[in-house]
Enzyme design. Structure first.
Site, mmCIF file in Angstrom:
data_model
loop_
_atom_site.group_PDB
_atom_site.id
_atom_site.type_symbol
_atom_site.label_atom_id
_atom_site.label_comp_id
_atom_site.label_asym_id
_atom_site.label_seq_id
_atom_site.Cartn_x
_atom_site.Cartn_y
_atom_site.Cartn_z
ATOM 1 N N GLU A 134 0.865 -1.315 -0.432
ATOM 2 C CA GLU A 134 -0.207 -0.043 -0.057
ATOM 3 C C GLU A 134 0.750 0.979 -0.448
ATOM 4 O O GLU A 134 1.972 1.185 0.778
ATOM 5 C CB GLU A 134 -0.945 0.263 1.110
ATOM 6 N N THR A 135 0.565 1.721 -0.716
ATOM 7 C CA THR A 135 0.705 3.839 -0.469
ATOM 8 C C THR A 135 -0.513 4.040 -0.024
ATOM 9 O O THR A 135 -1.166 4.806 -0.422
ATOM 10 C CB THR A 135 1.410 4.470 -2.016
#
Length: 295
Positions: free
Chosen positions: A46-47
């Site tokens: 994830e970002t």
């Protein structure tokens, strides 16, 4: 355009352990496809993108992207974002607007680069479906049907914002020897993101109560999955030996990947009904950089 970013390791106090996370702390003005492209470029599970909040009472708006899609909620990005905001704002609590709802995280600084965050689940986990075909589950995981089940826990599908197939197995040895059968995977774990959270009790491990592995969501195996741990609280609450009161658990994940994570879970019941769930963990800043989009 230049964008600053930070790299963190989450659910750990050790650099190069835990679950990596990229955080873009000033993402105002970015379009959806730009955020998706940046998340794909980082290629982490994830970002996180932080924006000015819609309400002045809140600390930031938060959007979470995998390399392939946006998520309404995820645990390790929420912990990582809370640590970044806590360190930057020198705050003991941060209020984050996520797609799943408003999340208030309590923050405790460890040092100038790390801290601990805990937050109550914005949505309590709910049972989505039964999940009874042990033979199919075993075939998809490369284990035996008799390996499934642990201390009365049985497979089920739960969600606290993101749906997971929860599969208890007999012990940590079974957890270690899982071999995925990709040909069977999507037909067996067919809800939403085709994700399975396989867990067991660890009575012989003094530092934790549970161990888990997460497979799916387009990332293969994930070292530390807070949204899955949040869903697991629902299954634990069904079996917790208390009708009133609080139970706390420490869960390890990512050990089999060489990226050990430590996730704290808490649940509280009143009149045998789950009324509170929370997760938490540590995060440490590994590095900082700049994305340069200028010609």
């Amino acid at each position: 355009m230049k964008l600053n970013y930070m790299l963190l390791d989450v659910f750990t106090r050790e650099r190069l352990k835990g679950n990596p996370l990229a955080v873009v702390p000033k993402a105002d003005g970015l379009l959806d496809d730009e955020m998706q492209a940046i998340a794909r470029e980082f290629n982490l599970s994830e970002t996180v993108f932080l924006f000015k909040p819609a309400s002045e009472r809140n600390t930031a708006a938060v959007r979470i992207f995998t390399p392939y899609q946006e998520l309404p909620f995820a645990g390790h990005p929420t912990v990582g974002a809370a640590v970044v905001l806590g360190l930057q704002r020198k705050a003991s609590a941060v209020r984050m607007e996520e797609k799943v709802g408003l999340i208030t995280a309590l923050f405790e600084k460890v040092d100038r680069r790390s801290g601990e965050a805990r937050f109550a689940l914005p949505r309590l986990p709910q049972r989505i479906a039964e999940f009874k075909d042990r033979l199919a589950i075993a075939q998809a995981l490369g284990i035996e049907p008799e390996d499934i089940g642990c201390a009365g826990y049985q497979p089920a599908v739960f969600s606290a914002g993101v749906t997971f197939h929860l599969v208890p197995v007999r012990d940590a040895a079974v957890l270690r020897r899982i071999q995925l059968n990709r040909a069977r995977w999507d037909s067996v774990f067919h809800h939403d993101h085709n994700s399975a959270y396989v867990f067991t009790l660890t009575p012989d491990e003094p530092d934790n109560d549970l161990a888990a592995r997460m497979f799916g969501m387009g990332v293969g195996e994930d070292p530390g999955t807070g949204s899955a741990a949040a869903a697991l609280i629902g299954l634990l609450a069904e079996q917790a030996p208390l009708a009133n009161g609080q139970a706390d658990f420490v869960l390890r994940q990512g050990v089999e990947m060489g990226r050990p994570c430590r996730i704290m879970l808490q649940l509280r019941k009143e009149d045998d009904v789950l009324v509170h769930g929370s997760i938490g963990g540590d995060a440490i800043v590994l590095g900082e950089g700049v994305l340069d989009f200028d010609d």
